[in-house]
Design an enzyme around this catalytic site. Structure first.
Site, mmCIF file in Angstrom:
data_model
loop_
_atom_site.group_PDB
_atom_site.id
_atom_site.type_symbol
_atom_site.label_atom_id
_atom_site.label_comp_id
_atom_site.label_asym_id
_atom_site.label_seq_id
_atom_site.Cartn_x
_atom_site.Cartn_y
_atom_site.Cartn_z
ATOM 1 N N ARG A 133 0.838 -1.207 0.000
ATOM 2 C CA ARG A 133 0.000 0.000 0.000
ATOM 3 C C ARG A 133 0.872 1.257 0.000
ATOM 4 N NH1 ARG A 133 -4.300 -2.614 4.326
ATOM 5 N NH2 ARG A 133 -4.939 -4.297 2.921
ATOM 6 N N LYS A 147 -14.290 -14.852 3.257
ATOM 7 C CA LYS A 147 -14.258 -13.519 2.628
ATOM 8 C C LYS A 147 -12.979 -13.372 1.803
ATOM 9 C CE LYS A 147 -14.229 -8.579 3.831
ATOM 10 N NZ LYS A 147 -12.878 -8.075 3.620
ATOM 11 N N SER A 196 -14.949 -10.788 -2.926
ATOM 12 C CA SER A 196 -14.340 -9.498 -2.560
ATOM 13 C C SER A 196 -12.910 -9.445 -3.054
ATOM 14 C CB SER A 196 -14.350 -9.381 -1.022
ATOM 15 O OG SER A 196 -13.549 -8.308 -0.569
ATOM 16 N N HIS A 227 -11.172 -7.053 -1.529
ATOM 17 C CA HIS A 227 -10.729 -6.258 -0.374
ATOM 18 C C HIS A 227 -10.763 -4.759 -0.715
ATOM 19 C CE1 HIS A 227 -8.832 -7.507 3.554
ATOM 20 N NE2 HIS A 227 -8.712 -6.201 3.640
ATOM 21 N N SER A 271 -16.707 -4.519 -2.377
ATOM 22 C CA SER A 271 -15.656 -3.858 -3.165
ATOM 23 C C SER A 271 -16.278 -3.020 -4.285
ATOM 24 C CB SER A 271 -14.634 -4.842 -3.752
ATOM 25 O OG SER A 271 -14.039 -5.597 -2.703
ATOM 26 N N ARG A 276 -15.887 1.141 2.604
ATOM 27 C CA ARG A 276 -15.554 2.561 2.711
ATOM 28 C C ARG A 276 -16.762 3.482 2.714
ATOM 29 N NH1 ARG A 276 -10.255 1.874 -0.822
ATOM 30 N NH2 ARG A 276 -11.578 0.191 -1.531
HETATM 31 C C1 FMN Z 1 -9.688 1.134 6.458
HETATM 32 C C2 FMN Z 1 -10.099 -0.260 6.072
HETATM 33 C C3 FMN Z 1 -9.871 -1.293 6.980
HETATM 34 C C4 FMN Z 1 -10.235 -2.600 6.655
HETATM 35 N N1 FMN Z 1 -10.023 -3.610 7.556
HETATM 36 C C5 FMN Z 1 -10.428 -4.856 7.260
HETATM 37 C C6 FMN Z 1 -10.279 -5.913 8.198
HETATM 38 O O1 FMN Z 1 -9.779 -5.735 9.317
HETATM 39 N N2 FMN Z 1 -10.694 -7.144 7.840
HETATM 40 C C7 FMN Z 1 -11.267 -7.383 6.604
HETATM 41 O O2 FMN Z 1 -11.660 -8.516 6.337
HETATM 42 N N3 FMN Z 1 -11.424 -6.407 5.703
HETATM 43 C C8 FMN Z 1 -11.023 -5.161 5.998
HETATM 44 N N4 FMN Z 1 -11.185 -4.162 5.068
HETATM 45 C C9 FMN Z 1 -11.783 -4.475 3.766
HETATM 46 C C10 FMN Z 1 -13.295 -4.329 3.851
HETATM 47 O O3 FMN Z 1 -13.822 -5.313 4.724
HETATM 48 C C11 FMN Z 1 -13.983 -4.514 2.510
HETATM 49 O O4 FMN Z 1 -13.636 -5.751 1.924
HETATM 50 C C12 FMN Z 1 -13.680 -3.402 1.508
HETATM 51 O O5 FMN Z 1 -13.554 -2.149 2.150
HETATM 52 C C13 FMN Z 1 -14.827 -3.362 0.499
HETATM 53 O O6 FMN Z 1 -14.601 -2.431 -0.505
HETATM 54 P P1 FMN Z 1 -15.226 -0.948 -0.482
HETATM 55 O O7 FMN Z 1 -14.449 -0.188 0.536
HETATM 56 O O8 FMN Z 1 -14.989 -0.483 -1.886
HETATM 57 O O9 FMN Z 1 -16.701 -1.071 -0.138
HETATM 58 C C14 FMN Z 1 -10.831 -2.862 5.389
HETATM 59 C C15 FMN Z 1 -11.077 -1.807 4.489
HETATM 60 C C16 FMN Z 1 -10.707 -0.517 4.813
HETATM 61 C C17 FMN Z 1 -10.993 0.598 3.825
#
Ligand code: FMN
Length: 257
Positions: A67, A128, A150, A152, A184, A207
């Site tokens: 990242r 997931k 997903s 992520h 996502s 998000r």
């Molecule tokens: C700041 C942040 C922290 C996240 N932390 C986790 C986490 O601890 N575990 C996890 O499975 N996914 C985590 N994710 C991923 C989200 O669960 C999810 O898959 C992703 O945000 C979906 O996409 P979107 O943001 O476009 O809706 C995180 C995403 C963000 C933006």
């Protein structure tokens, strides 16, 4: 609003506190299949004891993605942000639990091991971070009730398929009876419609809720969900569908450019 939450192991508040504050919303507990087995099982049992109704196992994060924006901004997940479940002095050290995220040589668990460990609690679980039909089939064979398609939010492996493109392939691979959620890139009610039409049972936002929170706190999150709901209703009406149950693949069409 009636939405359910996936509450992460890596959060700023203990999962028990969240369940107590929002007993109906705190539906699923999320954890990573890595580190020592006894730590994983201990956390699983904490979710079960706190009343969570299912477990989300995040399978696309054996190590953190590359990242660059975080590096440039010198962002580091502090204990305050991710250590709520492992305060100093607790049985499990947070460094032990999440150490693998920064150790690319750490072994990844096979599906069979994950399936065996999940039998320590009698809760349904879903995998997931699934983006290929093969992984979806393997997760179900290991005992998962469903999968969360997903990538992520594009934060892990650059260049992987978009969830929305993988979704119909995964629905075709697992058949009609396996639960499929997707996340996502969900930003609009129309994205929800597309996802349901392509085979999702559940649509998850990441998000989007955080954007609402950043803009106006709790009221901002509520407003975000209201907008999604109203957009969803508008799109369904414009498509001539009475409700979500009336959606099928004919509601959307891919146009090759
Ligand atoms: C700041 C942040 C922290 C996240 N932390 C986790 C986490 O601890 N575990 C996890 O499975 N996914 C985590 N994710 C991923 C989200 O669960 C999810 O898959 C992703 O945000 C979906 O996409 P979107 O943001 O476009 O809706 C995180 C995403 C963000 C933006």
């Amino acid at each position: 609003m009636g939405a359910a939450s996936i509450v992460p192991e890596a959060g700023s508040h203990p999962i028990e506190e969240i369940a107590e504050a929002a007993p109906t919303a705190a539906a699923f507990g999320q954890l990573h299949p890595m580190g020592r087995e006894e730590n994983f099982v201990r956390m699983l049992k904490r979710f079960a004891d706190a009343g969570y109704r299912g477990i989300c196992v995040t399978c696309d994060c054996p190590t953190s993605g590359w990242r660059e924006r975080n590096m440039r901004n010198r962002f580091e997940p502090t204990l305050e942000v991710v250590g709520g479940n492992y305060p100093p002095g607790s049985e499990t050290s947070i460094y032990e639990v999440f150490g693998q995220l920064f150790d690319i040589s750490a072994p990844v668990w096979p599906w069979s091991k994950l399936g065996d460990l999940m039998t320590n609690v009698s809760l349904p679980w879903f995998a997931k971070g699934i983006i290929t039909p093969e992984d979806a089939v393997a997760a179900v064979a290991a005992g998962a009730s469903g999968v969360l398609v997903s990538n992520h939010g594009g934060r892990q492996l650059d260049g992987v398929m978009a969830s929305i493109d993988a979704l119909p392939l995964i629905r075709d691979a697992v058949g009609p009876d396996v639960g499929i959620a997707v996340d996502s890139g969900i930003r609009r009610g129309s994205d929800i419609v597309t996802a349901i039409a392509l085979g999702a049972d559940v649509v998850v936002v990441g998000r989007l809720a955080v954007y609402g929170l950043a803009a106006a706190g709790e009221a901002g999150v509520v407003r975000t969900y209201e907008l999604l709901r109203d957009e969803l209703r508008t799109v369904l009406t414009l498509l001539g569908r009475g409700g979500i149950a009336d959606l099928d693949r004919r509601a959307v069409r891919r146009v090759e450019r």
